[in-house]
Scaffold this active site. Structure first.
Site, short mmCIF file in Angstrom:
data_model
loop_
_atom_site.label_atom_id
_atom_site.label_comp_id
_atom_site.label_asym_id
_atom_site.label_seq_id
_atom_site.Cartn_x
_atom_site.Cartn_y
_atom_site.Cartn_z
N LYS B 99 0.82 -1.22 0.00
CA LYS B 99 0.00 0.00 0.00
C LYS B 99 0.86 1.27 0.00
O LYS B 99 0.44 2.30 -0.49
CB LYS B 99 -0.94 0.00 1.21
CG LYS B 99 -1.96 -1.14 1.21
CD LYS B 99 -3.11 -0.88 0.25
CE LYS B 99 -4.13 -2.01 0.26
NZ LYS B 99 -5.17 -1.86 -0.78
N GLU B 121 -9.54 6.06 3.19
CA GLU B 121 -10.32 4.98 3.80
C GLU B 121 -9.35 3.84 4.06
O GLU B 121 -8.31 3.75 3.42
CB GLU B 121 -11.42 4.52 2.85
CG GLU B 121 -10.95 3.51 1.79
CD GLU B 121 -9.94 4.05 0.78
OE1 GLU B 121 -9.86 5.29 0.64
OE2 GLU B 121 -9.22 3.25 0.15
N SER B 391 1.75 -9.68 -0.60
CA SER B 391 1.44 -8.24 -0.56
C SER B 391 1.74 -7.59 0.79
O SER B 391 1.93 -6.38 0.86
CB SER B 391 -0.02 -8.02 -0.94
OG SER B 391 -0.87 -8.78 -0.11
C1 LIG Z 1 -1.42 -6.79 2.76
C2 LIG Z 1 -2.61 -6.52 1.92
N1 LIG Z 1 -2.79 -7.22 0.80
C3 LIG Z 1 -3.87 -7.01 0.02
C4 LIG Z 1 -4.84 -6.10 0.33
C5 LIG Z 1 -6.02 -5.97 -0.57
O1 LIG Z 1 -6.07 -4.81 -1.33
P1 LIG Z 1 -5.77 -4.79 -2.87
O2 LIG Z 1 -6.67 -5.81 -3.51
O3 LIG Z 1 -6.08 -3.41 -3.29
O4 LIG Z 1 -4.34 -5.14 -3.05
C6 LIG Z 1 -4.69 -5.32 1.49
C7 LIG Z 1 -5.69 -4.32 1.85
O5 LIG Z 1 -5.77 -3.78 2.88
C8 LIG Z 1 -3.56 -5.55 2.30
O6 LIG Z 1 -3.38 -4.86 3.43
#
Ligand SMILES: Cc1ncc(COP(=O)(O)O)c(C=O)c1O
Lengths: 269, 413
Positions: B99, B121, B391
């Protein structure tokens, strides 16, 4: 006391504005959502405001995620949804009110998704059949409106767009070109909700809009008291009162009727 | 390694109206249309300006710690006995998730536009932490909307945001999760639009957000594609990423979009299973998910027959959202990307497996992507490879996981 309506759709709105103008005032259109505080109370409230002499209505279709609405309308439409209110019921409400003799113009006001789920062409056709005269979709700017524009034109239904204090001359021109019936002027940058004061810049704002748009202007957001109504009535062709009447309607049918009546009295000369 | 920090890639999409095929657009109140226009032109100017790239890439390198590495998951691969599994380590980026890539990019843009009041948000709190971090760094004012259910399940992130100087505003409406936090942020933006920059956290919302967020996240795939080739001499057979709003997935997929031999796999939250209807699998349950309009964009939306938005369920706050970024709807329609789901249980299992076998505690969101790799790898040949976008890191999830794994039952494996 059923009285057949002779004119419909944009023509009915035109007549409404003409009549108000001949009386040197603005047309007064309450907003009220179907299903609040109950389905039958919402119909009684609308009928009572019709008796009190308002000029037209915005008939609210509840939506789970109303991003342009403040706490009062959010809470009211949430209760309406908990009461099981659906799009077909909102259309049924219009049909019932017409059957009871409510003859003022009515515009359906609802967010895009429930209307898309119902089917946009089908919605416009069924709304017209039920006795509605137009459509206002707060999350539908003119760029995205093709899905409604064709059927509204075919059915003679008004498709109202909004202008806001942030709108520049290019937006004013675009909206003036595409709106039918009237332009909904958002009085302030913000969401719906009763306010103590109206913004100071309204006179200048309306003058700016008048330079770019020749169609009727109806102002909404924040208009809450007979004093506000009197002031706006000198400025615009129409005005919409939502949260203040919704709040009163949550107390009783009579409270909403009395507030509507005091606003009618404030603007009639 | 070449520095490709914003891939403004010469892709033709979105079109001038913000559409990816039939998805996308701009379904918002008139009041904020001029702000979207302003954002669109400020962004176009910024990415045409080499000094913007230089500033962002300097921060990415010296502050975020990019490039993040790719780790080969040897023990996991051996245990599964099939495809080799590689992890793109966004969990090692500063703040512990991807993020931050978008938060820093948009933060710099806000500063450039002279907007000092930032709103955001957050669901899992990672975007909120990313935004609070960027605003602390850049000296901007930060207000984060967060559903009260999410505040409860992501306490450490709430504390971090406050420590970073942000105001965290609890949202009590609707399902009190990410959807409702976005509603409140949009209401704030409509009200304060002249002074405020809405720093949206995923590849969703009205145009130009899905494009801007994708561009700032495309650093993930741009790095990963090059790193992977350097490590192995080829491209992965598939890239796997979890999909909430879709930002980490689109960031990974973007660089691979023309590599037709690399499958792109998005993993949604299967919650308590599709049959239970308690999930956030927008592409898996077409009984209750159809194209519709939510938060300014046309995409798949979980809704009832009457078009009311449904409440979703996922163990993972970051995936608990009833719609999905419009570019994913488009990639799915083109059959360029494939979407599947992992249940709460499968994600929880993957969370433990990765911790035990690789010494990496993943975010519960990312654990959904790991779960898909665990499902697929055994049936694939040993000379094939899966690249999983990890992620984020799982520290924020420890409280929820501790509550789910009673102390009397020791974790598996
Ligand atoms: C570590 C992590 N992965 C994935 C997501 C999912 O969001 P996005 O689909 O936008 O990657 C989030 C959302 O808060 C997150 O904190």
């Amino acid at each position: 006391m059923t009285q057949a309506r002779e004119i419909h759709g944009t023509a009915a709105l035109k007549a409404m504005f003409a009549r108000a103008k001949s009386e040197e005032r603005a047309a007064f259109l309450p907003y009220f959502p179907i299903g609040y505080p109950t389905y039958s109370d919402s119909l009684r409230t609308i009928a009572a405001m019709a008796e009190a002499g308002v000029d037209g209505f915005e008939i609210g279709i509840p939506f789970s995620d109303p991003i342009a609405d403040g706490p009062t309308i959010q809470a009211a439409t949430q209760i309406a949804l908990e009461n099981g209110t659906t799009v077909p019921q909102c259309l049924e409400a219009v049909r019932t009110l017409r059957g009871q003799g409510v003859s003022q113009p009515m515009l359906m006001m609802g967010y895009a998704n429930p209307l898309v789920a119902y089917g946009t062409d089908r919605f416009v056709r069924d709304a017209r059949k039920a006795g509605a005269d137009g459509l206002i979709v707060p999350d539908l700017p003119p760029e995205e409106a093709a899905m409604f524009a064709g059927s509204c034109a075919r059915e003679g239904m008004a498709l109202v767009f909004m202008l806001a204090p942030t709108s520049d001359d290019r937006r004013i021109e675009l909206v003036a070109r595409q709106a039918t019936g009237f332009i909904y002027v958002v009085s302030l940058t913000g969401i719906t909700g009763a306010r103590k004061e109206l913004p100071a810049y309204l006179t200048e704002f309306i003058a700016r809009l008048r330079r770019g748009a020749s169609m009727p202007l109806a102002m909404g957001f924040g208009i809450s008291t007979p004093e506000h109504a009197r002031r706006v009535s000198q400025l615009t062709d129409g005005f919409i009162v939502g949260s203040a009447l919704v709040r009163a309607g949550g107390e009783s049918v009579e409270a909403a009727r009395d507030l509507a009546r005091s606003m009618v009295e404030a603007i009639v000369k | 390694m070449t520095e490709i920090y914003i891939d403004t890639g010469q892709t033709e999409l979105p079109d001038a109206r913000g559409y990816f095929g039939e998805f996308g657009g701009r379904f918002v109140p008139e009041t904020i249309i001029p702000a979207l226009d302003e954002l669109e032109s400020a962004y176009a100017e910024a990415i045409a300006d080499p000094s913007f790239h230089a500033e962002l890439s300097n921060l990415q390198r010296t502050y975020t710690g990019r490039p993040t590495p790719i780790s080969y998951a040897r023990r996991l691969s051996e245990a599964l006995g099939g495809a080799q599994i590689y992890l793109k380590r966004e969990d090692l980026a500063h703040t512990g998730a991807h993020k931050i890539n978008n938060a820093l990019g948009q933060g710099l843009l806000a500063k450039r536009m002279g907007k000092r009041r930032i709103i955001a948000e957050t669901g899992a709190g990672q975007h909120g932490v990313g935004t609070a971090t960027a605003t602390a760094l850049l000296g901007l004012d930060c207000h984060v909307y967060m559903g009260s259910v999410d505040i409860r399940r992501q306490q450490p992130n709430v504390f971090r945001m406050k420590l970073l100087g942000a105001e965290v505003i609890p949202v009590e409406s609707g399902s009190r999760t990410l959807k409702d936090a976005i509603n409140e942020a949009m209401r704030d933006w409509v009200t304060n639009v002249e002074t405020t920059f809405y720093l949206l956290g995923s590849a969703l919302g009205p145009h130009p957000y899905p494009k801007i967020v994708r561009d700032f996240q495309s650093v993930i795939g741009a790095e990963a594609r090059e790193q992977f080739q350097e490590m192995t001499g080829c491209l992965p057979d598939a890239c796997i990423a979890c999909v909430g709003g879709g930002s980490n997935a689109i960031g990974m997929f973007h660089a691979f979009r023309d590599d037709s031999d690399t499958e792109l796999i998005g993993v949604e939250a299967g919650g308590r299973g599709i049959e239970s209807k308690e999930h956030a699998a927008r592409f898996a349950d077409l009984d209750i998910s159809r194209p519709g309009i939510l938060h300014g964009t046309r995409s798949y939306v979980m809704q009832d027959e009457d078009g009311q938005i449904m409440e979703t369920h996922s163990l993972s706050a970051g995936l608990d959202y009833p719609s999905v970024g419009p570019e994913h709807a488009h990639l799915r329609q083109l059959e360029r990307a494939y979407y599947t789901m992992a249940t709460d249980e499968e994600a929880l299992e993957a969370f433990q497996v990765l911790s035990k076998l690789e010494g990496i505690i993943p975010a519960l969101e990312s654990a959904h992507a790991v779960a898909e790799a665990i499902k697929r790898a055994p049936a694939m040949p040993r000379d094939s490879a899966l690249l999983v976008n990890l992620s984020g890191r799982g520290d924020k999830d420890l409280d929820s996981v501790i509550a789910l794994l009673p102390p009397s039952v020791p974790p598996k494996h």
